[in-house]
Each structure stands twice: as structure tokens, then as C-alpha cells.
Design a protein around this motif. Structure first.
Motif, PDB file in Angstrom:
ATOM      1  N   SER A  69      24.531  36.295  -9.718  1.00  0.00           N
ATOM      2  CA  SER A  69      24.876  37.702  -9.946  1.00  0.00           C
ATOM      3  C   SER A  69      25.979  38.148  -8.997  1.00  0.00           C
ATOM      4  O   SER A  69      26.873  38.920  -9.379  1.00  0.00           O
ATOM      5  CB  SER A  69      23.639  38.594  -9.800  1.00  0.00           C
ATOM      6  OG  SER A  69      23.117  38.528  -8.484  1.00  0.00           O
ATOM      7  N   HIS A  72      29.140  36.705 -10.337  1.00  0.00           N
ATOM      8  CA  HIS A  72      29.527  37.466 -11.529  1.00  0.00           C
ATOM      9  C   HIS A  72      30.222  38.762 -11.123  1.00  0.00           C
ATOM     10  O   HIS A  72      31.252  39.144 -11.694  1.00  0.00           O
ATOM     11  CB  HIS A  72      28.273  37.762 -12.358  1.00  0.00           C
ATOM     12  CG  HIS A  72      28.546  38.368 -13.687  1.00  0.00           C
ATOM     13  ND1 HIS A  72      27.629  39.178 -14.320  1.00  0.00           N
ATOM     14  CD2 HIS A  72      29.619  38.295 -14.521  1.00  0.00           C
ATOM     15  CE1 HIS A  72      28.141  39.565 -15.483  1.00  0.00           C
ATOM     16  NE2 HIS A  72      29.336  39.047 -15.620  1.00  0.00           N
ATOM     17  N   TRP A  97      29.803  36.183 -17.600  1.00  0.00           N
ATOM     18  CA  TRP A  97      28.486  35.612 -17.259  1.00  0.00           C
ATOM     19  C   TRP A  97      28.282  34.278 -17.982  1.00  0.00           C
ATOM     20  O   TRP A  97      27.788  33.310 -17.380  1.00  0.00           O
ATOM     21  CB  TRP A  97      27.366  36.583 -17.645  1.00  0.00           C
ATOM     22  CG  TRP A  97      26.036  36.099 -17.152  1.00  0.00           C
ATOM     23  CD1 TRP A  97      25.436  36.412 -15.970  1.00  0.00           C
ATOM     24  CD2 TRP A  97      25.171  35.155 -17.814  1.00  0.00           C
ATOM     25  NE1 TRP A  97      24.246  35.727 -15.849  1.00  0.00           N
ATOM     26  CE2 TRP A  97      24.062  34.956 -16.958  1.00  0.00           C
ATOM     27  CE3 TRP A  97      25.227  34.479 -19.026  1.00  0.00           C
ATOM     28  CZ2 TRP A  97      23.009  34.098 -17.301  1.00  0.00           C
ATOM     29  CZ3 TRP A  97      24.185  33.615 -19.362  1.00  0.00           C
ATOM     30  CH2 TRP A  97      23.090  33.434 -18.518  1.00  0.00           C
ATOM     31  N   SER A 136      23.544  43.403 -11.224  1.00  0.00           N
ATOM     32  CA  SER A 136      23.969  43.417 -12.622  1.00  0.00           C
ATOM     33  C   SER A 136      24.088  44.833 -13.162  1.00  0.00           C
ATOM     34  O   SER A 136      25.035  45.161 -13.887  1.00  0.00           O
ATOM     35  CB  SER A 136      22.982  42.604 -13.471  1.00  0.00           C
ATOM     36  OG  SER A 136      23.032  41.236 -13.127  1.00  0.00           O
TER      37      SER A 136
END
Length: 224
Positions: A69, A72, A97, A136
Motif C-alpha cells: 500500500s 502504491h 495496484w 488506500s
């Protein structure tokens, strides 16, 4: 509850080394066949140290989720800095992702088997997943903040979490996608994002605004 003390750079490096070793072993020999002792040996730490940082293999995977995460978040910086269209921003985030997770697709179903158990630390809704989940959700908050999409204030407040739930649906589809390079998942993203974009823009119309308010009320009641 007091805020946990920040980890030292050495501790972070050790955690990262243990997670990296675990992911290599998971890819090479499979999740079930990999032991904590093998992970410790591959990372160059004692078994006690491995357990100090990660109480179980499930927690090791959770550490990987945290890393993924974070990666990302860093990866999508360019698309969020250059694109203003909501659809383009959301597509970039979801495809980013998929790109990051692609090397781990072969054993992703094993992870999901554990994550599907609501008592597992791998559940996306578990307390152990709070860091990855918050990262996220924050990404999707940024998707909205810099976009051309205009929403009612109440819906805008809830939208980042709703977009995260959309991402979880894409992840589930990706887990079972056997197409080369997960092409079907990418097609899903390119098909569903324009629909979400249009539906969101329709919420500004008086005839749809009531439904949007009902959605917000439902989300808030479920959270409560």
C-alpha cells in the motif's frame, strides 16, 4: 491509547528484510510450505527476531500489505499530479495496484483464503489491516481532491471509502483472473470506471440526489 513510538531506521530495515525474504520464499515454494524458520534464515535474522517483528505468517503477509500500500501510494503520485479527470485518476490508481501486485498473483489465492476469514489479521477489515486500509482510503481521497468531479458534501465525505470498497472488488476479481497479465481485470477497470464516473456526476441532479443521500445514510448506519 498512547501513540506507538516510531520505529528506528534499523528496525524498519529489519522488518523490510524479513518481509522481502518471506515473499521470495512464498513465490518459490508456496505459502503453506514456507516456515517462519526458513524466513528467518533467508532474512539473516534469528527465529526469535522474526517472531519479535511478526507473530505469525499471517502477520508477515500483513507486513507485505503495508509495504504494497505504501508503494502504491508512491507509484500513483505522477498520475495524481498530472491528471485532473476523475476517471483518468481512478483508472491510474486501480491499474497501478494491478501492476504492483502482478508478481504475486500466482499465490494470491492462498492469501485470500486466509483473508476471507473475518477473524484473520489478513481480513481487509481487521484491526491489523488498519494501516494498509487507511493508506488506500487516503489514495482515493486524493483521487477526489484533485479531480474535476463535483459531489454533494455528504457524499464526498464518504466517497473515498466507497472507492476503496470498489478497489477491494477489483482485487477479488484479480485473485481469480487466470488471463495472461490479468487482462480481464484490466478490462474490468476500463469498463467500470466510466460507469462510476457517470453515476457520480448524476448525483448532482435533483432527481438522483435523494438516492445519493440514501446511500450516504446507509453507509453511516452500517459503520455505526
Amino acid at each position: 491509547m498512547p501513540t506507538p513510538a516510531p520505529r528506528s531506521a534499523k528496525a524498519e530495515a529489519t522488518r523490510a528484510a524479513i518481509v522481502g525474504a518471506a515473499m521470495r520464499l512464498f513465490r518459490e515454494g508456496g505459502y503453506d510450505a514456507t516456515t517462519m524458520r526458513a524466513v528467518a534464515d533467508a532474512a539473516g535474522v534469528s527465529l526469535g527476531s522474526a517472531y519479535y517483528y511478526f507473530a505469525s505468517k499471517e502477520h508477515l503477509v500483513q507486513g507485505f500489505y503495508d509495504q504494497l500500500s505504501g508503494a502504491h501510494h508512491d507509484l500513483v503520485g505522477d498520475v495524481l499530479a498530472t491528471e485532473t479527470g476523475f476517471a483518468e485518476r481512478l483508472t491510474g490508481v486501480l491499474e497501478g495496484w494491478i501492476d504492483l501486485a502482478e508478481p504475486y498473483h500466482d499465490f494470491a489465492a492462498t492469501f485470500f483464503r486466509n483473508a476471507a476469514d473475518p477473524r484473520s489479521p489478513l481480513s481487509p477489515f481487521s484491526p491489523e489491516s488498519a494501516t494498509a486500509r487507511a493508506t488506500s482510503v487516503d489514495i482515493h481521497r486524493q483521487v477526489l481532491a484533485g479531480s474535476d468531479l463535483r459531489l454533494a458534501p455528504a457524499l464526498r465525505e464518504e466517497m473515498p471509502e466507497l472507492l476503496w470498497l470498489l478497489q477491494m472488488g477489483v482485487v477479488l476479481f484479480w485473485v481469480y483472473d487466470a488471463s495472461e497479465g490479468q487482462a480481464r481485470t484490466r478490462a474490468l477497470v476500463h469498463g467500470v470506471v466510466p460507469l462510476v464516473d457517470r453515476l457520480c456526476r448524476l448525483t448532482r441532479l435533483p432527481v438522483v440526489r435523494g438516492v445519493a443521500n440514501d446511500v450516504v445514510a446507509l453507509v453511516r448506519s452500517l459503520r455505526a
